[in-house]
Motif scaffolding. Sequence first.
Motif, PDB file in Angstrom:
ATOM      1  N   THR A   1     -11.649  18.563  -4.236  1.00  0.00           N
ATOM      2  CA  THR A   1     -11.404  17.346  -5.167  1.00  0.00           C
ATOM      3  C   THR A   1     -12.461  17.478  -6.197  1.00  0.00           C
ATOM      4  OG1 THR A   1     -12.538  15.925  -3.771  1.00  0.00           O
ATOM      5  CG2 THR A   1     -10.265  15.731  -3.615  1.00  0.00           C
TER       6      THR A   1
ATOM      7  N   THR B   1     -12.334  18.698   3.874  1.00  0.00           N
ATOM      8  CA  THR B   1     -11.560  19.985   3.576  1.00  0.00           C
ATOM      9  C   THR B   1     -10.735  20.094   2.401  1.00  0.00           C
ATOM     10  OG1 THR B   1      -9.413  19.169   4.812  1.00  0.00           O
ATOM     11  CG2 THR B   1     -11.403  20.462   6.251  1.00  0.00           C
ATOM     12  N   HIS B   2     -10.562  18.839   1.831  1.00  0.00           N
ATOM     13  CA  HIS B   2      -9.712  18.714   0.688  1.00  0.00           C
ATOM     14  C   HIS B   2     -10.612  19.143  -0.548  1.00  0.00           C
ATOM     15  CE1 HIS B   2      -6.562  17.232   2.526  1.00  0.00           C
ATOM     16  NE2 HIS B   2      -6.907  16.008   2.799  1.00  0.00           N
TER      17      HIS B   2
ATOM     18  N   ILE C   1      -3.819  21.727   1.856  1.00  0.00           N
ATOM     19  CA  ILE C   1      -2.453  20.855   1.747  1.00  0.00           C
ATOM     20  C   ILE C   1      -1.173  21.347   1.084  1.00  0.00           C
ATOM     21  CG2 ILE C   1      -3.532  18.770   2.271  1.00  0.00           C
ATOM     22  CD1 ILE C   1      -3.459  18.183  -0.748  1.00  0.00           C
TER      23      ILE C   1
ATOM     24  N   HIS D   1     -10.681  26.114   6.591  1.00  0.00           N
ATOM     25  CA  HIS D   1     -10.000  24.424   6.983  1.00  0.00           C
ATOM     26  C   HIS D   1     -10.190  24.382   8.422  1.00  0.00           C
ATOM     27  CE1 HIS D   1      -7.712  21.080   7.061  1.00  0.00           C
ATOM     28  NE2 HIS D   1      -7.224  21.479   8.090  1.00  0.00           N
TER      29      HIS D   1
ATOM     30  N   THR E   1      -4.958  25.635  -1.121  1.00  0.00           N
ATOM     31  CA  THR E   1      -5.812  24.532  -0.302  1.00  0.00           C
ATOM     32  C   THR E   1      -5.044  24.377   0.917  1.00  0.00           C
ATOM     33  OG1 THR E   1      -4.282  22.501  -1.180  1.00  0.00           O
ATOM     34  CG2 THR E   1      -5.514  23.676  -2.888  1.00  0.00           C
TER      35      THR E   1
END
Length: 385
Positions: free
Chosen positions: A352, A349-350, A14, A339, A12
Amino acid sequence: MLQTLTARRLLTPIGTIEFPVITIDPYGLIADISSDPSIQSEDILTPTFLDIHIHGCASHDIMEATPAAFTAVNTFLATRGVGRYLPTTVTAPIDPTLRSLEDIATAIEAPATPGQAIPIGIHLEGPFISHAKRGVHPVPNILAPDIALFDRFHQAARGHIRIVTIAPETPNALDLIRHCTALGIKVSLGHSNATTPETLAAIEAGAASATHTFNAMRALDHRAPGILGTVLDDDRLFADLICDGIHVAPELVRLWLRMKGEERAILITDGMSATGMPDGIYTLGNLSVEVANNHCLLIEDGVHTQTLAGSVLTMDQAVANLQRFTGASLATAIRLATHNPATLLGLPTHITPGQPASFNRFSPNGTLQSTILQGHQIPTPTQLK
């Protein structure tokens, strides 16, 4: 009915989720993301690719803009890991461009088809470019930047233009850059013979990126860096690149990555209608292009030239090439194809719950194995054989 995806890790923006378990609801959306250390898979899941510069594939040019053309393009791109993309125009007469923009907008507004890549906006490449660095763009159709004409394009596209390539040294370019920026449209500097001061003025006016770095740009000079030196040096700009080993030598791919870093470098394909097809004669807009051994060369007035006209690169190949040319990790290569282009466009971009369940599955050695788009499994070319 719920379905689940599992893997050894999920990459991901992050960080990495080890032993992910992704639950997908009946609508193809992520319902939950958890972790289960008992997972035996060694595969790697990533977001799907976002290609912000592509003119066509599967024997179809974007400017055809017919439903059949978009079905073929969207279907092919899905097999190469692309979940979203920006259909990209090429310089052409005004009226045909307006018609193409109207029809591309219709394709963008159409309901998504399960298992197909989704066009999410338009990249207008031309006509506001430099004659000196036009590449294959036809001379009679290149025009000076003009706000009124751009507004006609934007109206025809029903507000779907997301990126416009502009040569900053051309007359009225700064006014158009400010205008587009005020509309929320990203300006990418390219097909340009600009000096350093001209490039810096464009950045101050709002330019956000650079189009196919190195290609169709003023050559680097150690006393006059010009647009290329400024693009590489200025951290305010994103910079995209065609990583096929033909448009840019591997040594300069490494330089580009070192200069722009993992935050500002973007992979594109600049793919044309010949992508995914055998060698032969194909079209780019209304131009003729001869394709042989992965080289796409313009045919102009019946003469076979040595001018590159797009590529037959696919995004999964670009990701693999970046790792091979630079030694970058799969995670870095994926970031440049997912990203970073999303960040340029201002997209989330996350990963979820509630988002479309769209992922690429890679083997431990970094080979694309399959794609999941909105919960639908798409076989890759190796699986289709």
